[in-house]
Write a protein that holds these residues in place. Structure first.
Motif, short mmCIF file in Angstrom:
data_model
loop_
_atom_site.label_atom_id
_atom_site.label_comp_id
_atom_site.label_asym_id
_atom_site.label_seq_id
_atom_site.Cartn_x
_atom_site.Cartn_y
_atom_site.Cartn_z
N LEU A 223 9.17 -5.30 82.82
CA LEU A 223 7.69 -5.11 82.81
C LEU A 223 7.47 -3.72 83.61
O LEU A 223 6.90 -2.82 83.11
CB LEU A 223 6.87 -6.13 83.42
N ILE A 224 8.13 -3.57 84.49
CA ILE A 224 7.79 -2.00 85.28
C ILE A 224 8.64 -1.03 84.40
O ILE A 224 8.29 -0.03 84.30
CB ILE A 224 8.75 -2.36 86.74
N LEU A 225 9.86 -1.37 83.75
CA LEU A 225 10.54 -0.57 82.84
C LEU A 225 9.47 -0.02 81.57
O LEU A 225 9.24 1.16 81.41
CB LEU A 225 11.86 -0.94 82.26
N LEU A 226 8.80 -0.97 81.17
CA LEU A 226 7.79 -0.87 80.17
C LEU A 226 6.79 0.02 80.51
O LEU A 226 6.30 1.10 79.86
CB LEU A 226 7.33 -2.27 79.35
N ILE A 227 6.13 0.07 81.69
CA ILE A 227 5.20 0.62 82.41
C ILE A 227 5.56 1.85 82.66
O ILE A 227 4.89 3.11 82.25
CB ILE A 227 4.62 -0.17 83.49
N SER A 228 6.69 2.04 83.06
CA SER A 228 7.24 3.46 83.40
C SER A 228 7.44 4.36 81.93
O SER A 228 7.29 5.44 82.08
CB SER A 228 8.45 3.54 84.33
N LYS A 229 8.08 3.65 81.15
CA LYS A 229 8.06 4.41 79.75
C LYS A 229 6.79 4.72 79.13
O LYS A 229 6.70 5.97 78.62
CB LYS A 229 8.86 3.45 78.56
N LYS A 230 5.64 4.09 79.25
CA LYS A 230 4.43 4.37 78.91
C LYS A 230 3.81 5.35 79.48
O LYS A 230 3.39 6.33 79.04
CB LYS A 230 3.66 3.33 79.01
N ILE A 231 4.23 5.47 80.94
CA ILE A 231 3.93 6.51 81.69
C ILE A 231 4.37 7.88 81.29
O ILE A 231 3.93 9.03 81.34
CB ILE A 231 3.88 6.32 83.32
N GLN A 232 5.81 7.58 80.87
CA GLN A 232 6.78 8.69 80.56
C GLN A 232 6.06 9.33 79.32
O GLN A 232 6.10 10.66 79.40
CB GLN A 232 8.16 8.57 80.75
N GLU A 233 5.85 8.63 78.36
CA GLU A 233 5.31 9.25 77.10
C GLU A 233 3.95 9.75 77.29
O GLU A 233 3.66 10.79 76.39
CB GLU A 233 5.33 7.90 76.06
#
Length: 64
Positions: free
Chosen positions: A51-61
């Motif tokens: 879930l942390i990885l998903l959130i960081s990917k969304k922030i990065q995009e």
């Protein structure tokens, strides 16, 4: 990558539920219950990390 993360979350949730059914609440420190507790902890860690990885990917995009 997104589908891989979701599949890992699904597998970890399944293992979490499986290990909850293997717990013996009358004797939590029995050998089988210890194994189930370790499995529950590991599955919860995988879910949280994904879930942390998903959130960081969304922030990065969003920042691109």
């Amino acid at each position: 990558m997104k589908y891989f993360i979701y599949s890992l979350i699904t597998i970890a949730t399944g293992l979490l539920i499986f290990n909850i059914f293997h717990l013996d609440f009358n004797d939590l420190f029995e050998e089988e219950s210890k194994t189930a507790l370790v499995g529950i902890f590991a599955s919860a860690c995988v879910i949280i990390l994904m879930l942390i990885l998903l959130i960081s990917k969304k922030i990065q995009e969003k920042n691109k």
